[in-house]
Design an enzyme around this catalytic site. Structure first.
Site, mmCIF file in Angstrom:
data_model
loop_
_atom_site.group_PDB
_atom_site.id
_atom_site.type_symbol
_atom_site.label_atom_id
_atom_site.label_comp_id
_atom_site.label_asym_id
_atom_site.label_seq_id
_atom_site.Cartn_x
_atom_site.Cartn_y
_atom_site.Cartn_z
ATOM 1 N N GLU A 176 36.203 34.394 12.482
ATOM 2 C CA GLU A 176 37.264 34.678 11.505
ATOM 3 C C GLU A 176 36.730 35.517 10.347
ATOM 4 O O GLU A 176 36.435 35.002 9.275
ATOM 5 C CB GLU A 176 37.883 33.383 10.958
ATOM 6 C CG GLU A 176 39.066 33.649 10.027
ATOM 7 C CD GLU A 176 39.638 32.378 9.420
ATOM 8 O OE1 GLU A 176 40.626 32.494 8.671
ATOM 9 O OE2 GLU A 176 39.110 31.286 9.671
ATOM 10 N N LYS A 213 40.103 35.406 14.860
ATOM 11 C CA LYS A 213 41.162 35.040 13.930
ATOM 12 C C LYS A 213 41.119 36.034 12.779
ATOM 13 O O LYS A 213 40.130 36.101 12.042
ATOM 14 C CB LYS A 213 40.985 33.604 13.426
ATOM 15 C CG LYS A 213 42.086 33.175 12.461
ATOM 16 C CD LYS A 213 42.045 31.683 12.165
ATOM 17 C CE LYS A 213 43.096 31.311 11.129
ATOM 18 N NZ LYS A 213 43.162 29.857 10.880
#
Length: 299
Positions: A176, A213
């Site tokens: 992420e 993400k």
């Protein structure tokens, strides 16, 4: 790796619920839920209250694997029970929701326009515990604040280095590298990130499995080529500070991403709501996020 869970996530008919607020973000999450700081005086009491909130969410009838593919958990949530069953086991066996664990320990100071992750101490021990709890994968967050090529390269290098370690332990890492929605050069930062991710994914072995993400990009489908790579199980969208309506509107125009929302999922839920009010609000949120994830409206 649980192949049934792998197939469920790869199909992508749903979204991820991010229920992983940790020590620094828990007071704000509780405040938004209507639990003021005068309701607790110790960290233990605070985490008891946030676990009660999470348990209320995951035991609600609307929270099940027909629309929620996975739930990202804080370490203490993994270690606690729901209805007398370890949380990860409850999610999969009772709800058919795949359990994921947040493993990062927060952000370092900003340098070259980014915030790397702090060192993840005792990662091997945490991964061993995750395997014992039958956790499918992990998630770790760092932040890109400006379009600095050196900083973006450092972010991606760190994410993939930790990702390789996590994969070796038998779990699927969610990488992420968030681009701040307030970045003064968001489009340029996203292009730098895209190119660095393409290079790093291209260097993975053919049997590697990761997830990404990412902030919903200004240019829809910027990450479509990454989603098409068989080594990328899913490309997830974080809400990044957008409210639910705005996040869903943006996500609905991006065919390559499904949601992994935290604040946007919990928006509108309150501790003082009746069970009927709480359930109705959560069901409406889940339906809206699910629709934005699977029923795309390009425009």
């Amino acid at each position: 790796m649980n192949t049934t869970q792998l197939a469920k996530i790869r199909a992508g008919r749903g979204f991820f619920a991010a229920l992983d607020q940790s020590g620094g973000s828990t007071p704000k999450a509780l405040a938004e839920y209507g639990v003021a700081e005068d309701r607790y005086s110790t960290d233990e009491e605070m985490f008891d209250l946030v676990h009660a909130m999470r348990a209320r969410v995951v035991t609600d009838p609307s929270f099940d694997g027909s629309r929620v593919l996975a739930a990202i958990l804080f370490e203490q949530t993994m270690d606690r029970d729901v209805h007398g069953v370890p949380t990860g086991q409850f999610l999969w066996e009772d709800r058919q929701v795949v359990p994921i664990l947040k493993v990062d320990k927060g952000l370092a100071e900003e340098k070259h326009g980014v915030q790397l992750m702090k060192p993840i101490d005792a990662l091997d021990d945490l991964l061993e515990r995750a395997n014992r709890h039958r956790i499918f994968g992990t998630k770790m967050r760092s932040v890109i604040k400006d379009a600095d090529a050196q900083g973006v390269a450092a972010i991606v290098d760190q994410q993939f280095e930790y990702g390789a370690h996590i994969s070796a332990a038998g779990l699927v890492p969610i990488l992420e590298p968030e681009v701040s929605i307030d970045s003064p050069h968001k489009v340029e930062a996203e292009r730098l990130l895209h190119d660095a991710l393409v290079t790093s994914v291209g260097a993975l072995s053919e049997d590697a499995v990761i997830m990404l993400k990412l902030t919903i990009p200004t240019q829809p489908d910027l990450y479509a080529d990454l989603k098409a790579d068989p080594r990328v199980l899913q490309v997830l969208a974080l809400s990044g500070g957008y409210d639910r309506d705005e996040a869903c509107a943006k996500l609905g125009k991006d065919a390559s991403m499904i949601a992994s929302f935290s604040r946007a999922l919990l928006e509108g839920l309150r501790d003082d709501q009746s069970d009927e009010q709480f359930s109705a609000q959560l069901a409406a949120s889940i339906e809206q996020i699910y629709a934005a994830s699977v029923d795309k409206q390009p425009g």
